[in-house]
Design a protein around this motif. Sequence first.
Motif, PDB file in Angstrom:
ATOM      1  N   LEU A 163      -0.074  -0.111  -5.146  1.00 27.44           N
ATOM      2  CA  LEU A 163      -1.579   0.665  -4.746  1.00 27.44           C
ATOM      3  C   LEU A 163      -2.559   0.664  -6.048  1.00 27.44           C
ATOM      4  O   LEU A 163      -3.572   0.076  -5.940  1.00 27.44           O
ATOM      5  CB  LEU A 163      -1.190   2.059  -3.247  1.00 27.44           C
ATOM      6  N   ARG A 222      -5.753  -2.047  -6.100  1.00 33.07           N
ATOM      7  CA  ARG A 222      -6.794  -1.836  -6.184  1.00 33.07           C
ATOM      8  C   ARG A 222      -7.731  -2.061  -7.801  1.00 33.07           C
ATOM      9  O   ARG A 222      -8.931  -2.608  -7.861  1.00 33.07           O
ATOM     10  CB  ARG A 222      -6.828   0.415  -6.368  1.00 33.07           C
ATOM     11  N   LEU A 279       0.695  -1.406   0.043  1.00 33.25           N
ATOM     12  CA  LEU A 279      -0.225   0.366   0.097  1.00 33.25           C
ATOM     13  C   LEU A 279       0.395   1.131  -0.497  1.00 33.25           C
ATOM     14  O   LEU A 279       0.876   2.309  -0.576  1.00 33.25           O
ATOM     15  CB  LEU A 279      -0.775   0.247   1.167  1.00 33.25           C
ATOM     16  N   ILE A 286     -10.647  -1.598  -0.102  1.00 35.67           N
ATOM     17  CA  ILE A 286      -9.039  -0.378  -0.164  1.00 35.67           C
ATOM     18  C   ILE A 286      -9.624   0.607  -0.305  1.00 35.67           C
ATOM     19  O   ILE A 286      -9.011   1.530   0.146  1.00 35.67           O
ATOM     20  CB  ILE A 286      -8.448  -1.183  -1.704  1.00 35.67           C
TER      21      ILE A 286
END
Length: 166
Positions: free
Chosen positions: A60, A64, A54, A76
């Motif tokens: 990230l 996602r 993350l 998320i």
Amino acid sequence: AKEIKSKLGILLQKPESAIDLIIPYPEKPEKPTKSQKPSPEEAWQWRNSLEKLLQNPYGLASFRNFLQSEFSEENIEFWIACEDYKKIKLPAKMAEKAKKIYEEFIQSEAPKEVNIDHFTKSVTMKNLVEPSVSTFDLAQKRIFILMEKDSLPRYVRSDIYQELIK
């Protein structure tokens, strides 16, 4: 001085575009570029650390995208909303954002309701009476643990991740 006065005049005449001139922002979130792609070694570390995943913008975005492909991106999105919320300094803005997060993710039948236990929901609702930087900490921690135990192992087995570690 005339030039400054002229620019100020333009800004004062068109308040909608003034913000665009001062703070440019993209219409859509930018997808990671090839140059941001992590090394296979760096991506390999994500398999055991959701936190490292993350913290990496490419990680990230990749995580996602994976969750969106599974129609399970609410966790998320909640986590990101909480991170953004913690950056707010003005109490009025904080209260406004807290209400929005609650309505979008916490309340029963919310459009993107996250799966948290009754105790966590209750604590979060009490925290909303006087919003602070830590209003969503417990709920965010619970969702982080859920993603770590459930979503991360599925992500690590996905084609999206497997391509990154080649």
